[in-house]
Design a protein around this motif. Structure first.
Motif, PDB file in Angstrom:
ATOM      1  N   LEU A  56       0.826  -1.202   0.000  1.00 34.82           N
ATOM      2  CA  LEU A  56       0.000   0.000   0.000  1.00 34.82           C
ATOM      3  C   LEU A  56       0.860   1.252   0.000  1.00 34.82           C
ATOM      4  O   LEU A  56       0.559   2.226  -0.705  1.00 34.82           O
ATOM      5  N   ILE A  74      -6.920  10.430  -2.107  1.00 33.58           N
ATOM      6  CA  ILE A  74      -7.120   9.192  -1.344  1.00 33.58           C
ATOM      7  C   ILE A  74      -8.253   8.381  -1.954  1.00 33.58           C
ATOM      8  O   ILE A  74      -8.141   7.161  -2.122  1.00 33.58           O
ATOM      9  N   LYS A 102      -7.097   6.682  -5.099  1.00 38.28           N
ATOM     10  CA  LYS A 102      -6.176   5.580  -4.829  1.00 38.28           C
ATOM     11  C   LYS A 102      -6.917   4.351  -4.325  1.00 38.28           C
ATOM     12  O   LYS A 102      -6.680   3.225  -4.769  1.00 38.28           O
ATOM     13  N   ILE A 103      -7.838   4.573  -3.392  1.00 42.27           N
ATOM     14  CA  ILE A 103      -8.594   3.452  -2.829  1.00 42.27           C
ATOM     15  C   ILE A 103      -9.461   2.803  -3.899  1.00 42.27           C
ATOM     16  O   ILE A 103      -9.767   1.612  -3.829  1.00 42.27           O
ATOM     17  N   VAL A 155      -6.394  -1.993  -4.428  1.00 44.70           N
ATOM     18  CA  VAL A 155      -5.921  -1.153  -3.326  1.00 44.70           C
ATOM     19  C   VAL A 155      -6.946  -1.103  -2.201  1.00 44.70           C
ATOM     20  O   VAL A 155      -6.616  -1.327  -1.023  1.00 44.70           O
ATOM     21  N   GLY A 156      -8.190  -0.816  -2.551  1.00 45.49           N
ATOM     22  CA  GLY A 156      -9.220  -0.738  -1.534  1.00 45.49           C
ATOM     23  C   GLY A 156      -9.413  -2.060  -0.809  1.00 45.49           C
ATOM     24  O   GLY A 156      -9.505  -2.099   0.416  1.00 45.49           O
ATOM     25  N   PHE A 165      -6.470  -2.638   1.486  1.00 48.42           N
ATOM     26  CA  PHE A 165      -6.533  -1.727   2.616  1.00 48.42           C
ATOM     27  C   PHE A 165      -7.545  -2.207   3.644  1.00 48.42           C
ATOM     28  O   PHE A 165      -7.249  -2.352   4.838  1.00 48.42           O
ATOM     29  N   VAL A 185     -10.715   8.304   5.469  1.00 50.78           N
ATOM     30  CA  VAL A 185     -10.428   6.890   5.208  1.00 50.78           C
ATOM     31  C   VAL A 185     -11.553   5.999   5.723  1.00 50.78           C
ATOM     32  O   VAL A 185     -11.955   5.044   5.060  1.00 50.78           O
ATOM     33  N   LEU A 218     -13.544   3.421   3.314  1.00 52.81           N
ATOM     34  CA  LEU A 218     -13.435   1.977   3.546  1.00 52.81           C
ATOM     35  C   LEU A 218     -14.778   1.370   3.916  1.00 52.81           C
ATOM     36  O   LEU A 218     -15.089   0.239   3.522  1.00 52.81           O
ATOM     37  N   MET A 248     -16.649   0.874   0.805  1.00 54.35           N
ATOM     38  CA  MET A 248     -16.027  -0.252   0.095  1.00 54.35           C
ATOM     39  C   MET A 248     -16.438  -1.582   0.718  1.00 54.35           C
ATOM     40  O   MET A 248     -16.778  -2.533   0.010  1.00 54.35           O
ATOM     41  N   PRO A 259     -15.943   0.920  -4.957  1.00 59.23           N
ATOM     42  CA  PRO A 259     -15.532   2.227  -4.451  1.00 59.23           C
ATOM     43  C   PRO A 259     -16.693   3.212  -4.425  1.00 59.23           C
ATOM     44  O   PRO A 259     -17.758   2.961  -4.999  1.00 59.23           O
TER      45      PRO A 259
END
Lengths: 191, 191
Positions: B68, B93, B96-97, B102-103, B106, B154, B158, B161, B167
């Motif tokens: 990450l 952010i 990216k997520i 990535v998400g 994470f 964040v 998340l 997600m 996302p």
DNA sequence: GAGTATCGATACCTGAAGTCGCGAAACTCT
DNA sequence: AGAGTTTCGCGACTTCAGGTATCGATACTC
């Protein structure tokens, strides 16, 4: 109406140990954390066989979700004004998540759900939807706005829990209330 | 300064496969989800032995965190005003997520950290702290306010997600930006 | 050439989710 | 009373993933 009184189905009735299992789940998760709180340990703490647990819940995740449902109970939805209603709801969620075991269990099952669509369905349908519908009704907000509200409140509380290992302090909960209230102050209508 | 030039330690040097392993990690997590993305599968996808992975990262969680870190890179911190800086950071952010894998990675490592204090330490120190310090410097905000900012941004991303499996849509990211900007508009000082 | 640390491959250990089969107990229905 | 049904506790079992250990081979430094 021929079979309107199912009375009791044949066979040995289930013993009323659900409440005991829920209590054992929370205390075991609180003591050992989510990952080490195995179904076997939970069952032992409840004085019940592992097969009994799996006879009632199809998976560990489903057990946790039902346990959380039992722990949260119905939303209070107190308050005369929209602001009071939102404020009391946020503080209610924060207080519940701060209870021993509840936050750990919530964060644990949540993370399991990321890579388990079946569990995500259970989590979304059984846990989120009832509160979402109640909030839509009480606040008069459309679905996407209420979902955003839930994302904000629960997401922030769980992120703090996951990063620090402990619940959010009261001052930050107050900041969360103020931020959300300001955003939703203008009432339903905007995106 | 007797040993100021370590030059190269003795023994066979490591092959430069870190980038390949990171790419394999993200693609494997994206395809199979966090739980099914086993270290063995990731190693196989990278064309590397499992023991090589464990020689470089002490655990799966540490690998994910480093992955990450590599995926996020340094924070852009663009913008002339505070509002622009916060807005671009939040959108950075969110973007990216939303990148494949990535998400999921994470959220997965985040949930593992809940019941793993050692991993939580790695996550907090290696991933959160650098961005926290950079934000404290760029925004001139105290630590607790920046931590709250990170929790909000964040946490919300998340949670969305984890609940939906995908996302956050752009309209909701915009709502998030507006809400956070309004809360932090008055500058540093209040709780 | 001696020493050292990496490499791939493979076998192994541990722990946890979930399944299965057993005999015994607790019911309903006839 | 007895047959049928479902649960119970108990324990063995399967599967799978994280992580460890050992092997000979390889690629460096001194």
């Amino acid at each position: 109406m021929t079979s309107n009184t199912p009375a009791r189905p044949p066979g040995r009735p289930r013993t009323g140990v659900n409440a005991v299992v829920f209590a054992a789940t929370l205390s075991t998760v609180h003591e050992l954390g989510y990952a080490r709180a195995t179904v076997e340990r939970i069952a032992a703490a409840a004085g019940v066989a592992k097969s009994t647990v799996y006879r009632r819940w199809p998976s560990k995740g489903a057990l946790i979700v039902d346990c959380l449902l039992d722990a949260f109970g119905p939303a209070p939805l107190e308050g005369t004004s929209r602001a009071e209603l939102m404020s009391s709801t946020i503080r209610w969620i924060a207080a519940k998540i701060a209870e021993p075991g509840v936050g750990d269990a919530f964060a644990g099952v949540f993370s399991d759900a990321v890579s388990d669509p079946a569990l995500r369905e259970i989590l979304s349908t059984r846990l989120q939807d009832p509160y979402r519908l109640a909030l839509q009704d009480a606040l008069g907000e459309p679905e996407n706005r209420v979902l955003f509200f839930i994302d904000v409140v629960v997401g922030v509380l769980l992120h703090r829990m996951g990063m620090t290992g402990g619940p959010m302090v009261d001052a930050d909960v107050t900041a969360l209330v103020e931020m959300v209230l300001a955003h939703f102050a203008d009432g339903p209508g905007q995106a």
